[in-house]
Design a protein around this motif. Structure first.
Motif, PDB file in Angstrom:
ATOM      1  N   MET A  83      11.877  -2.041   8.178  1.00 47.10           N
ATOM      2  CA  MET A  83      10.773  -1.958   7.382  1.00 47.10           C
ATOM      3  C   MET A  83      11.349  -3.340   6.650  1.00 47.10           C
ATOM      4  O   MET A  83      10.400  -4.408   6.200  1.00 47.10           O
ATOM      5  N   GLU A  84      12.655  -3.281   5.714  1.00 47.91           N
ATOM      6  CA  GLU A  84      13.110  -4.316   5.263  1.00 47.91           C
ATOM      7  C   GLU A  84      12.572  -6.236   6.161  1.00 47.91           C
ATOM      8  O   GLU A  84      12.670  -6.840   5.268  1.00 47.91           O
ATOM      9  N   ARG A 143      11.143  -6.391   8.508  1.00 47.29           N
ATOM     10  CA  ARG A 143       9.712  -6.799   8.515  1.00 47.29           C
ATOM     11  C   ARG A 143       8.780  -7.331   7.382  1.00 47.29           C
ATOM     12  O   ARG A 143       7.723  -7.555   7.073  1.00 47.29           O
ATOM     13  N   CYS A 144       9.933  -7.660   6.062  1.00 43.79           N
ATOM     14  CA  CYS A 144       9.838  -8.703   4.513  1.00 43.79           C
ATOM     15  C   CYS A 144       8.517  -7.275   3.783  1.00 43.79           C
ATOM     16  O   CYS A 144       7.782  -7.932   2.691  1.00 43.79           O
ATOM     17  N   TYR A 145       9.249  -6.115   4.301  1.00 41.36           N
ATOM     18  CA  TYR A 145       7.985  -5.107   2.816  1.00 41.36           C
ATOM     19  C   TYR A 145       9.175  -5.035   2.177  1.00 41.36           C
ATOM     20  O   TYR A 145       9.896  -4.718   2.105  1.00 41.36           O
ATOM     21  N   GLN A 146       8.080  -5.705   0.814  1.00 42.63           N
ATOM     22  CA  GLN A 146       8.531  -5.856  -0.687  1.00 42.63           C
ATOM     23  C   GLN A 146       7.310  -4.609  -1.421  1.00 42.63           C
ATOM     24  O   GLN A 146       7.253  -5.028  -2.475  1.00 42.63           O
TER      25      GLN A 146
END
Lengths: 267, 288, 288
Positions: A224-225, A227-230
């Motif tokens: 998830m990180e 894929r730019c999950y913030q």
């Protein structure tokens, strides 16, 4: 018995009900439940009955399914009825039979009223889940409750957790199956012995399952990180919902029903 | 040792999703053989092996272990079969659960109801077979490396001392070192215990290097079951079934088709070298 | 060509429990990746190759040394999103990197996170699915797909970000040969046709030989770095690192040990056949 409970199940389809916007379906369900509790007398149930008849007819899910789902709840229904009769007032229903003197007209009326109310309640909410996938429900809830973010309520986080849980349920079921077979191959016995023995026999399944779930969670977090999950801040959504004529029609009917019931209350 | 008669298995019987996983499989696995089972995904090889220790029940047909019908026996005998036919599933390290490696390997023998002394003997033997030092026995299995965990899990089944050991892709996901290590341990185990071994693999190279005979599954049926050289005679058919034939085999087949007097039955580098040396020496002698 | 990733004197180690050997650490690694390159990274498990990969997009932070991606310092938190958008990563286990319950929603995940407007998002999801040839499956549930298909969806999820570079950490390790071919075909096509830089971590030699460049790692250091032909010259060294060598090179190596003059780095079937034909030229066709 467990597998008979149909409440909460989803039956994929393309009916009128399936195609309603999930947000609208949630709203309609809330209005439905409120109306149901506003119903002052038996006549009011006719209105609700008409609404549910429309729902059943436009859902493609047969009434049989909902009745099958009611069976495991029979106990609660009978229990409620019994207490309503027990504490109900009025004239005895059978004045000539002394040992049935505790059954009074008012009590029976109340009991019937409650039974109908419970059944209609279960039917209404069941049809929400029958025609709405869990993912869509979660999505709808996230969108409806979004304003709560102002109060620091973690709407997005909860919804994301639900979505991931739903995504991993089939994966973990497969995994459980594999672990059970692997332990069976080492002679594990899950079928005999008393409760304590059986509970103990679950350890060789639960521990690997837990460890695997943690490992998956860790890897998923990395993915998830990557894929730019913030978090929920600044996210856009791929799935857009829009109200169509169906949604407005359904809302119109529901409001009409509600208004009728309120009229019943006044007069 | 293991015999199947018209063995068929379908998943989801009675639902619209009913699919036949294996159909009319008739095989006979000899005692002491080392059989490689190959087939693409969905060819039914996993379904097939799950029948051998009564994890799956056939939809029709029979399985005979040592001449006895598996599903004709009572439940207790069937459970006993699980100790006679040890099955190591794919990624077996995910089944570890005990606090120590010792306890985990002892899980199976304990279920057999053996004495503490016998269990200890078996655990020690098993850890030796998979090539781990006895010092790991007191460690937590979760502190080991991936390859070591895999070996502990395999030891857990070896400790049952089964007459037949079945392994489903024991080298999947390992690096070349881990793969070679595990395969050579299994080979040694086979030699030392003289037990029957079934190795399921996608890798024709691994199978040809280890097994004596090959069972090829294709579309739920047993397509071939013969010795390694005999199966490689049909390399073209294997390719048609979507199986990967070793590169070196393909090289020698091409050479033969170009008219060189080489054997088609080359599937390891050593064989290839020997074959070339034979030819070169012969050629050299003639030239001299 | 410009450099997309520059790593200089990178040191890193994971926090280790007392008494445990430090694994997966990196010592003084320096490496540059050119834009448009297809680089394979080889090494046994625990040699640090995955650790290195996780530095390429800032999942891990260096203990010392520098990682620069597209000229941006990876240790600077404010560059992270830009770096991750440009250097996407695909992992080994396809099940653990898909987030949504429907294929196209999963592909859209990164775009949602980046706040891409709806119309643009739809376009990019369509394109990404097209690039991995999975458009047909857009409304399917990921858990019903095969391993190779799941992995292609994971790649599509990265492609949707329109990255300049994709890092794949053993993407085929858990796949069957068919799935492996699907994924490799997809990767090579993205590199050749779209000019996307590909960094492929793998154990499979037949995958490594398809790359422009092979980097071999051992115990946290870069040991070899060159074209496949250059790297696979070093058969002995690769063996000592417990790495495989393509069977064809292995055969040549074996022949050379018999003092037969053949080149070592013969990596494809065709080249191998050609070399052997040269060698067997003296052995005439009509010998038998």
């Amino acid at each position: 018995m467990l597998k008979d409970i149909t409440i909460g199940q989803y039956f994929p389809g393309k009916s009128f009900m399936h195609r309603l916007d999930p947000r609208m379906k949630l709203l309609l369900t809330v209005l439905y439940v409120v109306s149901l509790f506003l119903v002052p007398d038996f006549w009011g149930f006719l209105v609700i009955g008409a609404v549910i008849a429309l729902v059943v007819a436009s859902s493609g899910v047969s009434l049989k399914v909902v009745f099958r789902g009611l069976k495991p709840l029979m106990f609660i229904i009978i229990f409620t009825a019994f207490f309503n009769i027990l504490y109900g007032g009025g004239e005895p229903l059978f004045p000539n039979i002394s040992w049935l003197a505790w059954i009074k007209t008012e009590g029976v009326r109340n009991a019937l009223f409650m039974i109908i109310r419970i059944i209609l309640l279960i039917m209404g909410t069941s049809y929400l889940t029958y025609t709405t996938s869990p993912v869509m429900l979660t999505d709808a809830m996230e969108r409806i409750f979004r304003p709560l973010k102002v109060l620091h309520f973690p709407v997005h986080e909860l919804a994301m957790m639900m979505t991931i849980a739903l995504r991993f349920i089939p994966t973990l079921i497969d995994e459980t199956d594999k672990i059970i077979n692997a332990q069976k191959a080492r002679g594990a016995d899950f079928e005999t012995g008393n409760i304590i023995r059986r509970a103990k026999a679950l350890i060789p399944i639960l521990i690997p399952l837990l460890i695997s779930a943690f490992r998956r969670a860790e890897e998923l977090a990395d993915a998830m990180e990557c894929r730019c999950y913030q978090g929920g801040e600044g996210r856009t959504r791929y799935k857009v919902y829009s109200f169509s004529w169906r949604d407005w029609a359904a809302l119109g009917i529901m409001l009409l029903a509600m208004a009728t019931i309120i009229l019943f209350m006044i007069f | 040792m293991i015999k199947t008669e018209h063995l068929s298995h379908a998943y989801g019987v009675g639902t619209p999703f009913e699919t036949a996983a294996i159909e009319d499989v008739n095989i006979h696995i000899e005692k002491g053989d080392y059989v490689g089972i190959i087939g693409h995904t969905g060819s039914g090889k996993s379904t097939l092996i799950s029948h051998f220790n009564a994890i799956l029940k056939p939809t029709s047909g029979r399985i005979l272990i040592d001449g006895r019908d598996l599903w004709d026996a009572d439940k207790k005998t069937r459970i006993q079969t699980r100790f006679d036919v040890g099955l190591v599933f794919q990624y077996p390290e995910y089944q570890l659960f005990e606090e120590t490696v010792y306890k985990d390997i002892a899980f199976g023998p304990k279920n057999m109801g053996l004495s503490a002394a016998e269990i200890e003997k078996r655990v020690e033997k098993a850890i030796h077979f998979v090539g781990l030092k006895p010092s790991v026995l007191e460690k937590s299995p979760f502190d080991l490396s991936g390859g070591q965990k895999r070996r502990v899990a395999i030891a857990g089944v070896m400790a049952l001392q089964p007459k037949v050991l079945i392994l489903d892709e024991p080298a999947a996901g390992l690096d070349p070192r881990g793969r070679d290590e595990i395969l050579s341990r299994i080979r040694d185990y086979h030699k030392e215990t003289k037990s029957t071994v079934l190795l399921v693999s996608h890798s024709m190279e691994d199978i040809s290097r280890n097994a004596n005979s090959i069972l090829v599954m294709n579309k739920g049926r047993c397509a071939m079951h013969a010795s390694v050289p005999e199966v490689f005679e049909h390399a073209d058919e294997l390719v048609q079934m979507g199986l990967d034939v070793p590169k070196i085999t393909r090289v020698f087949i091409s050479l033969q088709e170009k008219g060189y007097p080489v054997s088609r039955n080359v599937y390891t580098v050593e064989q290839g070298k020997a074959e070339l040396m034979r030819l070169l020496q012969k050629g050299g002698d003639q030239n001299a | 060509m410009s450099k997309i990733i520059e790593v200089s004197q990178l040191n890193f180690s994971y926090p280790v429990d007392e008494g445990m050997a430090p694994a997966h650490a990196l010592h003084d690694v320096s490496l540059e990746i050119e834009e448009g390159e297809f680089v394979a990274i080889l090494g046994h498990n625990g040699c640090g190759k995955s650790t290195l990969a996780k530095h390429f997009n800032g999942i891990l932070k260096a203990d010392s040394g520098r990682v620069t991606v597209l000229g941006l310092d990876a240790s600077d938190e404010k560059n992270i999103t830009e770096i991750r958008r440009n250097v996407g990563m695909v992992f080994q286990n396809p099940d653990n990197q898909l987030i949504a319950t429907v294929v196209d929603e999963d592909v859209a995940f990164a775009l949602e996170n980046l706040g891409v407007p709806y119309d643009e998002m739809v376009k990019r999801v369509d394109e990404a699915l097209e690039m991995v040839d999975m458009t047909r499956y857009r409304h399917h549930a990921p858990h019903r797909l095969s391993g190779g298909q799941k992995q292609r969806i994971a790649i599509a999820g990265i492609l949707a970000m329109a990255p300049k570079c994709i890092v794949l950490d053993e993407p085929t390790a858990m796949l069957d040969p068919k799935g492996r071919r699907e994924v490799m075909k997809t990767i090579t096509r993205l590199n050749r046709e779209r000019g996307i830089t590909v960094i492929l971590i793998t154990h499979y030699m037949d995958e490594a030989v398809q790359a422009d460049r092979v980097v071999v790692m051992g115990e946290g250091e870069v040991i070899l770095d060159g074209t496949p032909k250059e790297v696979f010259q070093n058969v002995g060294l690769l063996h000592s690192l417990s790495l495989d060598v393509p069977q064809t090179a292995e055969l040549m190596f074996a022949l050379r040990q018999e003092d037969i003059k053949v080149p070592i780095a013969v990596l494809t079937e065709e080249d191998c056949i050609a070399e052997l034909e040269k060698l067997l030229g003296g052995v005439t066709h009509d010998q038998n």
